[in-house]
Scaffold this motif. Structure first.
Motif, PDB file in Angstrom:
ATOM      1  N   GLU A  82       5.407   0.861  -4.613  1.00 52.33           N
ATOM      2  CA  GLU A  82       4.117   0.896  -5.138  1.00 52.33           C
ATOM      3  C   GLU A  82       3.130   1.189  -4.191  1.00 52.33           C
ATOM      4  O   GLU A  82       1.841   1.280  -4.560  1.00 52.33           O
ATOM      5  CB  GLU A  82       3.633  -0.769  -5.703  1.00 52.33           C
ATOM      6  CG  GLU A  82       4.505  -0.909  -7.052  1.00 52.33           C
ATOM      7  CD  GLU A  82       4.114  -0.128  -8.402  1.00 52.33           C
ATOM      8  OE1 GLU A  82       2.940   0.079  -8.156  1.00 52.33           O
ATOM      9  OE2 GLU A  82       4.893   0.184  -9.091  1.00 52.33           O
ATOM     10  N   TYR A  83       3.608   1.311  -2.873  1.00 58.60           N
ATOM     11  CA  TYR A  83       2.490   1.834  -1.826  1.00 58.60           C
ATOM     12  C   TYR A  83       2.794   3.210  -1.326  1.00 58.60           C
ATOM     13  O   TYR A  83       2.532   3.650  -0.349  1.00 58.60           O
ATOM     14  CB  TYR A  83       2.826   0.670  -0.745  1.00 58.60           C
ATOM     15  CG  TYR A  83       2.452  -0.474  -1.184  1.00 58.60           C
ATOM     16  CD1 TYR A  83       1.117  -0.964  -0.898  1.00 58.60           C
ATOM     17  CD2 TYR A  83       3.230  -1.444  -1.950  1.00 58.60           C
ATOM     18  CE1 TYR A  83       0.502  -2.311  -1.341  1.00 58.60           C
ATOM     19  CE2 TYR A  83       2.668  -2.652  -2.290  1.00 58.60           C
ATOM     20  CZ  TYR A  83       1.648  -2.941  -2.044  1.00 58.60           C
ATOM     21  OH  TYR A  83       1.008  -4.158  -2.559  1.00 58.60           O
ATOM     22  N   ASN A  84       3.632   4.015  -1.912  1.00 62.92           N
ATOM     23  CA  ASN A  84       3.774   5.578  -1.352  1.00 62.92           C
ATOM     24  C   ASN A  84       2.588   6.319  -1.697  1.00 62.92           C
ATOM     25  O   ASN A  84       1.469   5.878  -2.395  1.00 62.92           O
ATOM     26  CB  ASN A  84       4.938   6.046  -2.055  1.00 62.92           C
ATOM     27  CG  ASN A  84       4.810   6.254  -3.740  1.00 62.92           C
ATOM     28  OD1 ASN A  84       3.753   6.866  -4.155  1.00 62.92           O
ATOM     29  ND2 ASN A  84       5.723   5.857  -4.428  1.00 62.92           N
ATOM     30  N   VAL A  85       2.568   7.258  -0.967  1.00 63.41           N
ATOM     31  CA  VAL A  85       1.256   8.037  -0.880  1.00 63.41           C
ATOM     32  C   VAL A  85       0.738   8.566  -2.280  1.00 63.41           C
ATOM     33  O   VAL A  85      -0.354   8.698  -2.328  1.00 63.41           O
ATOM     34  CB  VAL A  85       1.499   9.493   0.116  1.00 63.41           C
ATOM     35  CG1 VAL A  85       2.277  10.390  -0.278  1.00 63.41           C
ATOM     36  CG2 VAL A  85      -0.041   9.921   0.658  1.00 63.41           C
ATOM     37  N   SER A  89      -2.974   7.525  -3.530  1.00 64.68           N
ATOM     38  CA  SER A  89      -3.835   8.585  -3.563  1.00 64.68           C
ATOM     39  C   SER A  89      -4.241   8.526  -5.161  1.00 64.68           C
ATOM     40  O   SER A  89      -5.544   8.979  -5.129  1.00 64.68           O
ATOM     41  CB  SER A  89      -3.184   9.941  -3.316  1.00 64.68           C
ATOM     42  OG  SER A  89      -2.674  10.091  -2.039  1.00 64.68           O
ATOM     43  N   LEU A  90      -3.715   8.304  -6.005  1.00 64.58           N
ATOM     44  CA  LEU A  90      -3.757   8.384  -7.448  1.00 64.58           C
ATOM     45  C   LEU A  90      -5.077   6.858  -7.548  1.00 64.58           C
ATOM     46  O   LEU A  90      -6.012   7.255  -8.326  1.00 64.58           O
ATOM     47  CB  LEU A  90      -2.910   8.180  -8.344  1.00 64.58           C
ATOM     48  CG  LEU A  90      -3.135   8.320  -9.887  1.00 64.58           C
ATOM     49  CD1 LEU A  90      -3.682   9.576 -10.108  1.00 64.58           C
ATOM     50  CD2 LEU A  90      -1.920   7.989 -10.523  1.00 64.58           C
ATOM     51  N   TYR A 114      -5.674   9.076   6.882  1.00 66.25           N
ATOM     52  CA  TYR A 114      -4.419   9.553   6.892  1.00 66.25           C
ATOM     53  C   TYR A 114      -4.608   9.944   5.203  1.00 66.25           C
ATOM     54  O   TYR A 114      -3.944  10.847   4.617  1.00 66.25           O
ATOM     55  CB  TYR A 114      -3.347   8.737   7.170  1.00 66.25           C
ATOM     56  CG  TYR A 114      -1.803   8.875   6.356  1.00 66.25           C
ATOM     57  CD1 TYR A 114      -0.961  10.005   7.165  1.00 66.25           C
ATOM     58  CD2 TYR A 114      -1.498   8.366   5.123  1.00 66.25           C
ATOM     59  CE1 TYR A 114       0.210  10.144   6.627  1.00 66.25           C
ATOM     60  CE2 TYR A 114      -0.190   8.695   4.762  1.00 66.25           C
ATOM     61  CZ  TYR A 114       0.580   9.546   5.288  1.00 66.25           C
ATOM     62  OH  TYR A 114       1.937   9.928   4.669  1.00 66.25           O
ATOM     63  N   LEU A 115      -4.689   8.793   4.342  1.00 63.86           N
ATOM     64  CA  LEU A 115      -4.765   8.900   3.085  1.00 63.86           C
ATOM     65  C   LEU A 115      -5.874   9.773   2.393  1.00 63.86           C
ATOM     66  O   LEU A 115      -5.592  10.668   1.566  1.00 63.86           O
ATOM     67  CB  LEU A 115      -5.354   7.539   2.479  1.00 63.86           C
ATOM     68  CG  LEU A 115      -5.305   7.555   0.847  1.00 63.86           C
ATOM     69  CD1 LEU A 115      -3.981   7.701   0.320  1.00 63.86           C
ATOM     70  CD2 LEU A 115      -5.758   6.088   0.264  1.00 63.86           C
TER      71      LEU A 115
END
Length: 215
Positions: A82-85, A89-90, A114-115
């Motif tokens: 649930e914490y992938n980029v 980002s979404l 980074y995000l």
């Protein structure tokens, strides 16, 4: 320093976006002024941006600083995927859409920087500008972040005895020690102090995750 009037102009609210509830801090005229999203790093919250929120709204922008997924007053899913980029980002894009914006400026610090770069890569039509503090864009690495960090600082979990003994501290590797999350929940203040202020020779409380703990 922000005045009391500046602080009073910041509104906290919770919104639903990308399947979870986010706490966001906002100031300015929503819909009338350009949106600026401020993305914090670790271990922070919207409060890190309190001075900038007021300054932006005073200069004709609608400023919004969310507690990022997993932080502060925003939901904290338990599953690591649930914490992938892509998910995070979404979150940013969906928060903007909830506020009524299809395009926005991004200001990010630390992980937020980074995000911000990745939101611009994944949703270029949505991002007008990226202002990144402390983390420049470096492109895609030849290996994963944790693999790269272990090569640089040593592998305190999977290396041989010599590598474990010679491993140097890095907070991201520290997060991945066995039982680290459980210890953080026991005493967040103590965990943050030891993460940032630990010195060799300081006696740790019983149960504190250790570099040599391979259980």
């Amino acid at each position: 320093m922000s005045s009391n009037k500046d602080k009073e102009s910041i509104q906290l609210q919770t919104i639903k976006a990308n399947g979870i509830t986010h706490r966001v801090a906002t100031s300015g005229n929503c819909g009338d002024n350009p949106l600026v999203l401020l993305l914090h790093g670790w271990p922070e919250s919207w409060y890190s941006w309190r001075h900038q929120i007021s300054a932006l709204s005073s200069n004709g922008y609608y400023a919004c600083a969310p507690d990022m997924r997993g932080y502060g007053g925003t939901d904290k899913p338990l599953e690591t995927h649930e914490y992938n980029v892509h998910k995070v980002s979404l979150d940013v894009v969906q928060i903007a859409k909830f506020l009524g914006y299809d395009r926005f400026a991004l200001i990010g610090h630390d992980f937020g920087a980074y995000l911000a770069w990745h939101v611009a890569l994944l949703f270029p039509q949505s991002v007008s500008v990226v202002i990144a503090l402390s983390v420049p864009y470096v492109g895609r690495g030849k290996c994963g972040v944790l693999t790269s960090l272990r090569k640089k600082y040593g592998d305190s979990l999977h290396g041989d005895l010599g590598e474990k003994l010679g491993a140097r501290f890095n907070y991201m590797l520290h997060h991945n020690l066995p039982h680290a999350a459980d210890e953080y929940y026991k005493d967040r203040k103590e965990a943050l102090f030891r993460t940032y202020a630990y010195h060799p020779g300081v006696k740790c409380m019983p149960g504190t995750p250790d570099d040599m703990d391979d259980k």
